[in-house]
Structures are given as structure tokens and as C-alpha cells.
Scaffold this motif. Structure first.
Motif, PDB file in Angstrom:
ATOM      1  N   SER A 204      44.185  41.470  55.766  1.00 21.86           N
ATOM      2  CA  SER A 204      44.445  40.707  54.550  1.00 21.86           C
ATOM      3  C   SER A 204      43.741  41.338  53.352  1.00 21.86           C
ATOM      4  O   SER A 204      42.534  41.566  53.385  1.00 21.86           O
ATOM      5  CB  SER A 204      43.966  39.259  54.738  1.00 21.86           C
ATOM      6  N   ILE A 205      44.515  41.630  52.310  1.00 20.05           N
ATOM      7  CA  ILE A 205      43.954  42.144  51.057  1.00 20.05           C
ATOM      8  C   ILE A 205      44.528  41.304  49.927  1.00 20.05           C
ATOM      9  O   ILE A 205      45.710  41.404  49.615  1.00 20.05           O
ATOM     10  CB  ILE A 205      44.279  43.635  50.840  1.00 20.05           C
ATOM     11  N   THR A 206      43.694  40.479  49.321  1.00 18.09           N
ATOM     12  CA  THR A 206      44.157  39.544  48.305  1.00 18.09           C
ATOM     13  C   THR A 206      44.067  40.104  46.890  1.00 18.09           C
ATOM     14  O   THR A 206      44.794  39.683  46.000  1.00 18.09           O
ATOM     15  CB  THR A 206      43.330  38.252  48.362  1.00 18.09           C
ATOM     16  N   THR A 207      43.147  41.028  46.682  1.00 18.61           N
ATOM     17  CA  THR A 207      42.913  41.602  45.362  1.00 18.61           C
ATOM     18  C   THR A 207      42.213  42.946  45.522  1.00 18.61           C
ATOM     19  O   THR A 207      41.564  43.199  46.540  1.00 18.61           O
ATOM     20  CB  THR A 207      42.033  40.664  44.505  1.00 18.61           C
ATOM     21  N   LEU A 208      42.352  43.799  44.520  1.00 17.57           N
ATOM     22  CA  LEU A 208      41.610  45.064  44.489  1.00 17.57           C
ATOM     23  C   LEU A 208      40.402  44.956  43.564  1.00 17.57           C
ATOM     24  O   LEU A 208      39.611  45.894  43.471  1.00 17.57           O
ATOM     25  CB  LEU A 208      42.524  46.204  44.014  1.00 17.57           C
ATOM     26  N   ASP A 209      40.281  43.823  42.899  1.00 17.63           N
ATOM     27  CA  ASP A 209      39.184  43.586  41.966  1.00 17.63           C
ATOM     28  C   ASP A 209      37.969  43.083  42.730  1.00 17.63           C
ATOM     29  O   ASP A 209      37.967  41.968  43.251  1.00 17.63           O
ATOM     30  CB  ASP A 209      39.620  42.552  40.926  1.00 17.63           C
ATOM     31  N   LEU A 251      46.519  34.652  38.588  1.00 11.45           N
ATOM     32  CA  LEU A 251      45.201  35.218  38.876  1.00 11.45           C
ATOM     33  C   LEU A 251      45.294  36.551  39.608  1.00 11.45           C
ATOM     34  O   LEU A 251      44.643  37.523  39.214  1.00 11.45           O
ATOM     35  CB  LEU A 251      44.357  34.234  39.694  1.00 11.45           C
ATOM     36  N   THR A 252      46.095  36.625  40.661  1.00 12.56           N
ATOM     37  CA  THR A 252      46.191  37.872  41.426  1.00 12.56           C
ATOM     38  C   THR A 252      47.621  38.401  41.560  1.00 12.56           C
ATOM     39  O   THR A 252      47.819  39.486  42.116  1.00 12.56           O
ATOM     40  CB  THR A 252      45.616  37.698  42.853  1.00 12.56           C
ATOM     41  N   ASP A 253      48.621  37.668  41.076  1.00 16.55           N
ATOM     42  CA  ASP A 253      50.006  38.105  41.301  1.00 16.55           C
ATOM     43  C   ASP A 253      50.345  39.406  40.572  1.00 16.55           C
ATOM     44  O   ASP A 253      51.287  40.110  40.963  1.00 16.55           O
ATOM     45  CB  ASP A 253      51.002  37.011  40.925  1.00 16.55           C
ATOM     46  N   HIS A 254      49.573  39.770  39.536  1.00 13.48           N
ATOM     47  CA  HIS A 254      49.823  41.036  38.853  1.00 13.48           C
ATOM     48  C   HIS A 254      49.413  42.233  39.695  1.00 13.48           C
ATOM     49  O   HIS A 254      49.740  43.379  39.349  1.00 13.48           O
ATOM     50  CB  HIS A 254      49.057  41.073  37.522  1.00 13.48           C
ATOM     51  N   GLU A 255      48.739  41.991  40.824  1.00 14.62           N
ATOM     52  CA  GLU A 255      48.252  43.082  41.667  1.00 14.62           C
ATOM     53  C   GLU A 255      49.179  43.398  42.839  1.00 14.62           C
ATOM     54  O   GLU A 255      48.839  44.233  43.674  1.00 14.62           O
ATOM     55  CB  GLU A 255      46.865  42.745  42.213  1.00 14.62           C
ATOM     56  N   ILE A 256      50.318  42.755  42.926  1.00 17.57           N
ATOM     57  CA  ILE A 256      51.209  42.970  44.074  1.00 17.57           C
ATOM     58  C   ILE A 256      51.501  44.453  44.268  1.00 17.57           C
ATOM     59  O   ILE A 256      51.301  45.013  45.362  1.00 17.57           O
ATOM     60  CB  ILE A 256      52.527  42.184  43.900  1.00 17.57           C
ATOM     61  N   GLU A 257      51.990  45.107  43.229  1.00 16.98           N
ATOM     62  CA  GLU A 257      52.367  46.523  43.353  1.00 16.98           C
ATOM     63  C   GLU A 257      51.164  47.422  43.638  1.00 16.98           C
ATOM     64  O   GLU A 257      51.230  48.266  44.553  1.00 16.98           O
ATOM     65  CB  GLU A 257      53.108  46.982  42.084  1.00 16.98           C
ATOM     66  N   PRO A 258      50.051  47.297  42.900  1.00 15.99           N
ATOM     67  CA  PRO A 258      48.888  48.147  43.195  1.00 15.99           C
ATOM     68  C   PRO A 258      48.350  47.975  44.615  1.00 15.99           C
ATOM     69  O   PRO A 258      47.942  48.955  45.248  1.00 15.99           O
ATOM     70  CB  PRO A 258      47.852  47.703  42.151  1.00 15.99           C
ATOM     71  N   ILE A 259      48.339  46.732  45.118  1.00 17.62           N
ATOM     72  CA  ILE A 259      47.841  46.508  46.480  1.00 17.62           C
ATOM     73  C   ILE A 259      48.741  47.199  47.494  1.00 17.62           C
ATOM     74  O   ILE A 259      48.260  47.883  48.417  1.00 17.62           O
ATOM     75  CB  ILE A 259      47.744  45.003  46.795  1.00 17.62           C
ATOM     76  N   LEU A 260      50.049  47.047  47.342  1.00 13.39           N
ATOM     77  CA  LEU A 260      50.978  47.667  48.295  1.00 13.39           C
ATOM     78  C   LEU A 260      50.903  49.185  48.222  1.00 13.39           C
ATOM     79  O   LEU A 260      50.991  49.875  49.247  1.00 13.39           O
ATOM     80  CB  LEU A 260      52.401  47.181  48.038  1.00 13.39           C
TER      81      LEU A 260
END
Length: 370
Positions: A204-209, A251-260
Motif C-alpha cells: 500500500s502506497i497512499t502518498t509520496l509526500d 488531499l492525495t488524489d493528485h498523486e495517482i499518476e506519480p505513485i503509479l
């Protein structure tokens, strides 16, 4: 000191625990569980504690369950059978959907969930007994469907490792769900199983921050350590899925592409996601946390989430509870699907094997008469 009051007026109480007492924890409060007839409220009267209440410390109790495999028939869960070596979780993730289950034990879904833990020391023995049953039919068992099997106390208890040893001996398929780097400790068991197509791991990775992660998942591995764990598992030949779970709108939905993208670069083969869920006690616990950590975004987050649940905090219906519905939910689903396709994630998924199963005892051979 403590006082008791009827639960009828309890929901109106705003009993956020002092920050020093809950340092390093996720929840801000410890309200009495919903099944209790009375609410328990701690307060300092200035006499016994000389002005200070005791900080919350981790306690571990033994769970004396008589069986170890749980079953579910949920159409939106990817497994039918699971094992949870522990109840409660010290990672302290504020969004954890397992929090309300602690109320069945007479505890709070708040700070109790992350400090009053239950370990199942005889889990491996119970599992071997289940696998020996003449009528047992193997199917993939998920370890960690409720709480993390590699939370900090696993370093000492090694219950998850003992379970894996039983599964490896029996050639039993297993899927692991975790956000801990400790899973890499068991590569020596998981890699040979994966070579037989008997094991996979979901990280599980929820954020890169790092700062958001620290606030949201205070005792879990940092995002960089999780990505490193993905790489170590993948390099050992173990199929890894990255779960962006939960996605928190605003809060974290802007990170979808960077996380993937980071997951694919680390060697992940597949990815999935779950939208933030706020059932039962979690809705208040999450709001308290959000107001303290991100007051400038609190209203936006809740508004977006409710827009995906028909104006409510949560919809329990299958097919909706994990993904939501409406324009914003559809946008998240489309972004996730297109990014997976662009990165080639999910193209190599193969079901784990069940035909190699060896029933414990007698080398898997059953005697016709005894």
C-alpha cells in the motif's frame, strides 16, 4: 481519574486527547466503543497524577481464537479467505477501515485500536490443523485483509513468518497485503513460493509526500521505504501489486499518476485503488485529524467525498463503498485506468496455483482406511 456518563449525550463531547499523551499516534481521541452502555472519560483532577495523565503505550494481549481462517462473500473484495495474525494495528493509520472492529472487543476505535493489540501466537498451529482436514480445498488466502501482518510487533512475535512457513511446506497459495518494509525479511520464503506461482504481495502506497504520510500513517514505513520494498520483492521474482489505498479526494488524489509511475519503475506488475471510506467511528476520527493537520483543506475533502456518496459520508453498498459514484468518482477511475494502461500495469497477472497443494502429514497421501 475517570467519570462515567450515559452514551446518549456522548456524541456531543469533543474529547481530543492532549498531544503529548498521543505523540506518534494517528487518532486524536479515544471515545468509548459503540457497544458499551456507558462512556468512560478521563480527566485530571490535580491530585493523583500531579497534573499529568499517563501517555498511551502499546500493550499486547494474547488472542485465544480457536480457528484462524476467515471467510467473506463480498463481491468487491478480491479474496474469499484471509488470515489476520493481529487485531488492532500500531501503524495508526487514521483512515483504517478496521478501526470499528476493535469495538467488538470492548475498546475504542480511536487510540485503543493502535495501542491495545491482540496477537494470535498459535496461528500457525491452527492453520496446519485446518489444512489437514480431509475436506479442505486450497484457495488463495490473503494475509492482512484487516490489519497489517507486518506491523512493528511482528519483528518480535514472528507470527506471520510462522504462517508462511506452514504455507510454503504445503505449497499453499498466499497473497500478502502490507505497507511495511518488514515483508522483505521473508523474501527467503516468498521467493521460492513465487517461483512456483504460489505467492504475491500487495504494498500500500497512499502518498509520496513524506510529511503527509507521517501525519496520516505515523508508525508505518515512509513512502521511499515502501518503494524500495517493492523493488526488493520484484528483484527477487515476487509479483508485486501497489495499492493506492485509500485515495483521499482533495488531499492525495493528485498523486495517482506519480505513485503509479514510481511503482512501475520499482518493478510493480499491477495496481489497484480504494476510495477513502468513513463508516461508523471513522467519520469522526478522520474529521478530528483533518481539522488539526489540514484545516485549510478539511471542508473541501469532506465535500468531495460526500459528492461521491450521494451527499453522505459513506455508502455501504457493494460496488460503491470502495469506489463511490458520480462525476468525481468517474474521473478518478478513468485517470487510474488510463495510467495503468500507459504504464503496462496489470498485463501480466496470472492466478496463483492450487494444484500443487500437499496436505500436511503423510506427504499429502490420504489413507483409504484407518
Amino acid at each position: 481519574m475517570a467519570s462515567d456518563r450515559d452514551l446518549s449525550d456522548y456524541p456531543a463531547m469533543q474529547d481530543v486527547v492532549d498531544s503529548e499523551r498521543r505523540r506518534g499516534r494517528g487518532a486524536r481521541s479515544n471515545r468509548t466503543g459503540r457497544f458499551e452502555s456507558q462512556a468512560h472519560e478521563e480527566f485530571d483532577d490535580g491530585w493523583e497524577t500531579l497534573g499529568e495523565l499517563e501517555a498511551f503505550k502499546t500493550e499486547v494481549f494474547e488472542d485465544t481464537s480457536k480457528s484462524i481462517i476467515s471467510h467473506n462473500d463480498s463481491p468487491d473484495v478480491s479474496f474469499d479467505s484471509s488470515i489476520n495474525p493481529y487485531r488492532g494495528c500500531e501503524h495508526g493509520c487514521i483512515y483504517c477501515y478496521a478501526r470499528p472492529s476493535h469495538c467488538y472487543l470492548g475498546h475504542s476505535a480511536g487510540l485503543d485500536f493502535e495501542t491495545k493489540l491482540y496477537a494470535k501466537p498459535n496461528a500457525a498451529v491452527l492453520l496446519e490443523r485446518e489444512l489437514k482436514r480431509p475436506g479442505y480445498k486450497p484457495e488463495t488466502i490473503a494475509i492482512g485483509g484487516n490489519t497489517d501482518p507486518y506491523q512493528p510487533i511482528e519483528r518480535e512475535r514472528r507470527i506471520t513468518r510462522a504462517i508462511l512457513e506452514v504455507m510454503a511446506t504445503a505449497n499453499h497459495p498466499v497473497g500478502i497485503i502490507t505497507k511495511s518494509a518488514l515483508v522483505a525479511r521473508d523474501i527467503d520464503i516468498l521467493a521460492p513460493m513465487a517461483a512456483k506461482n504460489l505467492a504475491r504481495v500487495a504494498v500500500s502506497i497512499t502518498t509520496l509526500d513524506r510529511h503527509v504520510a507521517r501525519a496520516m500513517e505515523p508508525r508505518a514505513a515512509t513512502p521511499s521505504k515502501r518503494l524500495d520494498t517493492v523493488k526488493r520483492l520484484a528483484d527477487a521474482g515476487i509479483p508485486v501489486t501497489v495499492m493506492v489505498a485509500p485515495i483521499i479526494p482533495g488531499l492525495t488524489d493528485h498523486e495517482i499518476e506519480p505513485i503509479l509511475e514510481a511503482a512501475r519503475e520499482a518493478g510493480a506488475r499491477d495496481a489497484g485503488y480504494v476510495l477513502l471510506r468513513l463508516p461508523l467511528e471513522i467519520k469522526d476520527l478522520f474529521r478530528e485529524w483533518l481539522r488539526e493537520e489540514f484545516p485549510d483543506r478539511a471542508d473541501k475533502v469532506i465535500s468531495l467525498l460526500r459528492s461521491m456518496h450521494g451527499g453522505r459520508d459513506y455508502t455501504a453498498h457493494f460496488g460503491v463503498r470502495q469506489r463511490g459514484r458520480g462525476p468525481y468518482a468517474s474521473q478518478i477511475a478513468l485517470r487510474f485506468r488510463l495510467t495503468k494502461k500507459r504504464l503496462g500495469l496489470g498485463e501480466e497477472r496470472v492466478p496463483l496455483r492450487t494444484d500443487l497443494f500437499i496436505r500436511p502429514g503423510n506427504g499429502g497421501q490420504q489413507l483409504s482406511l484407518l
